[in-house]
Design a protein around this motif. Structure first.
Motif, PDB file in Angstrom:
ATOM      1  N   VAL A  97      42.192  34.636  38.218  1.00 34.03           N
ATOM      2  CA  VAL A  97      40.881  35.237  38.474  1.00 34.03           C
ATOM      3  C   VAL A  97      40.745  36.468  37.582  1.00 34.03           C
ATOM      4  O   VAL A  97      41.731  37.146  37.298  1.00 34.03           O
ATOM      5  CB  VAL A  97      40.706  35.613  39.977  1.00 34.03           C
ATOM      6  CG1 VAL A  97      41.716  36.647  40.440  1.00 34.03           C
ATOM      7  CG2 VAL A  97      39.276  36.092  40.267  1.00 34.03           C
ATOM      8  N   ILE A 100      45.970  37.791  39.089  1.00 36.95           N
ATOM      9  CA  ILE A 100      45.281  38.686  38.147  1.00 36.95           C
ATOM     10  C   ILE A 100      46.350  39.695  37.728  1.00 36.95           C
ATOM     11  O   ILE A 100      46.879  40.431  38.563  1.00 36.95           O
ATOM     12  CB  ILE A 100      44.006  39.319  38.746  1.00 36.95           C
ATOM     13  CG1 ILE A 100      43.416  40.349  37.770  1.00 36.95           C
ATOM     14  CG2 ILE A 100      44.218  39.934  40.129  1.00 36.95           C
ATOM     15  CD1 ILE A 100      41.974  40.755  38.069  1.00 36.95           C
ATOM     16  N   LYS A 103      37.991  37.334  51.935  1.00 34.42           N
ATOM     17  CA  LYS A 103      39.313  37.774  51.462  1.00 34.42           C
ATOM     18  C   LYS A 103      39.620  39.125  52.073  1.00 34.42           C
ATOM     19  O   LYS A 103      38.710  39.967  52.195  1.00 34.42           O
ATOM     20  CB  LYS A 103      39.321  37.881  49.926  1.00 34.42           C
ATOM     21  CG  LYS A 103      40.637  38.437  49.383  1.00 34.42           C
ATOM     22  CD  LYS A 103      40.740  38.289  47.863  1.00 34.42           C
ATOM     23  CE  LYS A 103      40.066  39.395  47.083  1.00 34.42           C
ATOM     24  NZ  LYS A 103      40.580  40.750  47.358  1.00 34.42           N
ATOM     25  N   HIS A 145      45.607  38.699  49.894  1.00 38.24           N
ATOM     26  CA  HIS A 145      45.654  39.461  48.634  1.00 38.24           C
ATOM     27  C   HIS A 145      46.840  40.424  48.754  1.00 38.24           C
ATOM     28  O   HIS A 145      46.812  41.318  49.601  1.00 38.24           O
ATOM     29  CB  HIS A 145      44.328  40.220  48.466  1.00 38.24           C
ATOM     30  CG  HIS A 145      44.206  40.994  47.186  1.00 38.24           C
ATOM     31  ND1 HIS A 145      42.978  41.348  46.648  1.00 38.24           N
ATOM     32  CD2 HIS A 145      45.126  41.508  46.329  1.00 38.24           C
ATOM     33  CE1 HIS A 145      43.151  42.014  45.531  1.00 38.24           C
ATOM     34  NE2 HIS A 145      44.451  42.147  45.322  1.00 38.24           N
ATOM     35  N   VAL A 149      37.731  39.792  36.669  1.00 39.27           N
ATOM     36  CA  VAL A 149      36.448  40.433  36.955  1.00 39.27           C
ATOM     37  C   VAL A 149      35.518  40.095  35.789  1.00 39.27           C
ATOM     38  O   VAL A 149      35.874  40.318  34.622  1.00 39.27           O
ATOM     39  CB  VAL A 149      36.645  41.959  37.106  1.00 39.27           C
ATOM     40  CG1 VAL A 149      35.310  42.699  37.128  1.00 39.27           C
ATOM     41  CG2 VAL A 149      37.449  42.252  38.373  1.00 39.27           C
ATOM     42  N   SER A 185      35.252  44.841  43.806  1.00 37.47           N
ATOM     43  CA  SER A 185      35.185  45.489  42.491  1.00 37.47           C
ATOM     44  C   SER A 185      33.718  45.745  42.143  1.00 37.47           C
ATOM     45  O   SER A 185      33.419  46.523  41.231  1.00 37.47           O
ATOM     46  CB  SER A 185      35.837  44.608  41.419  1.00 37.47           C
ATOM     47  OG  SER A 185      35.389  43.271  41.522  1.00 37.47           O
ATOM     48  N   THR A 221      34.963  36.497  39.291  1.00 39.84           N
ATOM     49  CA  THR A 221      34.071  37.247  40.181  1.00 39.84           C
ATOM     50  C   THR A 221      32.638  37.082  39.686  1.00 39.84           C
ATOM     51  O   THR A 221      32.389  36.764  38.514  1.00 39.84           O
ATOM     52  CB  THR A 221      34.411  38.760  40.225  1.00 39.84           C
ATOM     53  OG1 THR A 221      34.035  39.358  38.980  1.00 39.84           O
ATOM     54  CG2 THR A 221      35.876  39.008  40.528  1.00 39.84           C
ATOM     55  N   GLU A 251      48.019  40.317  42.719  1.00 37.38           N
ATOM     56  CA  GLU A 251      47.489  41.247  41.710  1.00 37.38           C
ATOM     57  C   GLU A 251      48.582  42.172  41.194  1.00 37.38           C
ATOM     58  O   GLU A 251      49.283  42.822  41.981  1.00 37.38           O
ATOM     59  CB  GLU A 251      46.325  42.062  42.310  1.00 37.38           C
ATOM     60  CG  GLU A 251      45.712  43.026  41.285  1.00 37.38           C
ATOM     61  CD  GLU A 251      44.353  43.580  41.675  1.00 37.38           C
ATOM     62  OE1 GLU A 251      43.814  43.194  42.729  1.00 37.38           O
ATOM     63  OE2 GLU A 251      43.842  44.415  40.910  1.00 37.38           O
ATOM     64  N   VAL A 256      45.573  35.905  46.595  1.00 35.29           N
ATOM     65  CA  VAL A 256      45.469  36.594  45.300  1.00 35.29           C
ATOM     66  C   VAL A 256      46.738  37.422  45.106  1.00 35.29           C
ATOM     67  O   VAL A 256      47.151  38.160  46.009  1.00 35.29           O
ATOM     68  CB  VAL A 256      44.220  37.510  45.258  1.00 35.29           C
ATOM     69  CG1 VAL A 256      44.259  38.425  44.037  1.00 35.29           C
ATOM     70  CG2 VAL A 256      42.947  36.681  45.258  1.00 35.29           C
TER      71      VAL A 256
HETATM   72  O1  KIV Z   1      37.533  42.923  43.986  1.00 38.24           O
HETATM   73  C1  KIV Z   1      37.952  42.113  43.147  1.00 38.24           C
HETATM   74  O2  KIV Z   1      37.318  41.792  42.141  1.00 38.24           O
HETATM   75  C2  KIV Z   1      39.261  41.533  43.397  1.00 38.24           C
HETATM   76  C3  KIV Z   1      39.883  40.779  42.269  1.00 38.24           C
HETATM   77  C4  KIV Z   1      40.392  41.724  41.272  1.00 38.24           C
HETATM   78  C5  KIV Z   1      40.929  39.849  42.749  1.00 38.24           C
HETATM   79  O3  KIV Z   1      39.806  41.693  44.441  1.00 38.24           O
END
Ligand code: KIV
Length: 279
Positions: free
Chosen positions: A223, A213, A122, A147, A225, A54, A31, A192, A190
């Protein structure tokens, strides 16, 4: 880095991500939310930047991703695009910008592409309604990343930030959702917070790449953050996270040294000062 150890050349495309999966080359995603980190991420040769919602927690100080607005996402994504002109950038559509109807999702995702200049969006979730949204966007020419698993915009419905798909029924549902998203036209998904075996079998059952993640090594890419990965998010230490640098300590040391020198009168010194008048 590419498979031969060199950094990638040129901006990856959707086709490139499919080829990476086919060739077994892991997709490196990270990110970013501003121009400085975007420059670093591009210089490091990362394949895909996610301007994640995020943003709300790690940059804007909200308790969750729910309050994040599309205007905030666009503002930050524009900065990321300026910092990383040669990297594929995905904008995370915030809560309630795509769930109400496919038409509203199209208008909002269109804003992301037109105003922020990102290459894809996304969205979270893999139910029937989300697949309709994916289809509508893809038909209009907007690349979409899915996701599934822990979808933070549904944190209240899911009862917290917890690993998903631990029951047979939950695992089956996630597999069905991932396949339905692929069918609807996503270029990647994604995954998660899933058990590693489940994430691996979902990844193996899809043609499009998965980016994990907290989903183990069986995904087609990873991926994180950026603030977490670089050790800037004090006190956040979930099992899946590895800090690849300790920028918090470095930043704190620097700030304390600055404060000490200003208080002692040793900064600025003569070499940091101008003399005048000009000759
Ligand atoms: O918002 C975000 O950073 C995400 C990642 C954790 C995949 O969706």
């Amino acid at each position: 880095m590419a498979a031969d150890g060199s950094k990638r050349k040129g901006r990856p495309s959707l086709r490139h991500f499919l080829e990476m999966k086919r060739d077994g080359r892991p997709i490196v995603a990270m990110t970013a939310y501003d121009v400085q980190f975007a420059r670093l991420v591009e210089e490091a040769g990362v394949d895909l930047i996610l301007v994640g919602d995020s943003l709300g927690q790690v940059v804007l100080g909200y308790d969750s991703t729910i309050p994040v607005t599309l205007d905030e996402m666009i503002h930050h994504a524009r900065a990321v695009r300026r910092g990383a002109p040669d990297t594929f950038v995905v904008l995370d559509m915030p809560f309630l910008t795509y769930q109400v109807s496919p038409e509203e999702a199209l208008r909002n995702a269109g804003r992301a592409l037109k105003e922020a200049g990102v290459h894809a969006v996304k969205i979270e979730g893999g139910g029937e309604r989300m697949c309709e949204v994916v289809s509508r966007l893809v038909t209009a020419g907007i690349p979409v990343m899915g996701h599934v698993g822990l979808t933070p915009q549904s944190v209240h419905a899911l009862g917290g930030y917890r690993v998903q798909g631990r029951t047979d029924e939950g695992a089956k549902r996630l597999m069905v959702e991932a396949r339905a998203l692929e069918e609807a036209g996503v270029f990647g998904i994604v995954l998660e917070l899933l058990p590693a075996e489940l994430a691996r079998s979902i990844s193996e059952s899809l043609t499009v790449p998965t980016v994990g993640i907290g989903a183990g090594p069986g995904c087609d890419g990873q991926v994180l953050v950026i603030y977490d990965a670089l050790g800037l998010n004090k006190g956040f230490s979930p099992k899946f996270l590895k800090c690849f640098a300790d920028l918090r300590t470095a930043a704190l040391d620097g700030l304390e040294a600055y404060a000490e020198e200003v208080r002692a009168g040793s900064y600025p010194a003569s070499e940091h000062s101008f003399s005048g008048p000009e000759a």
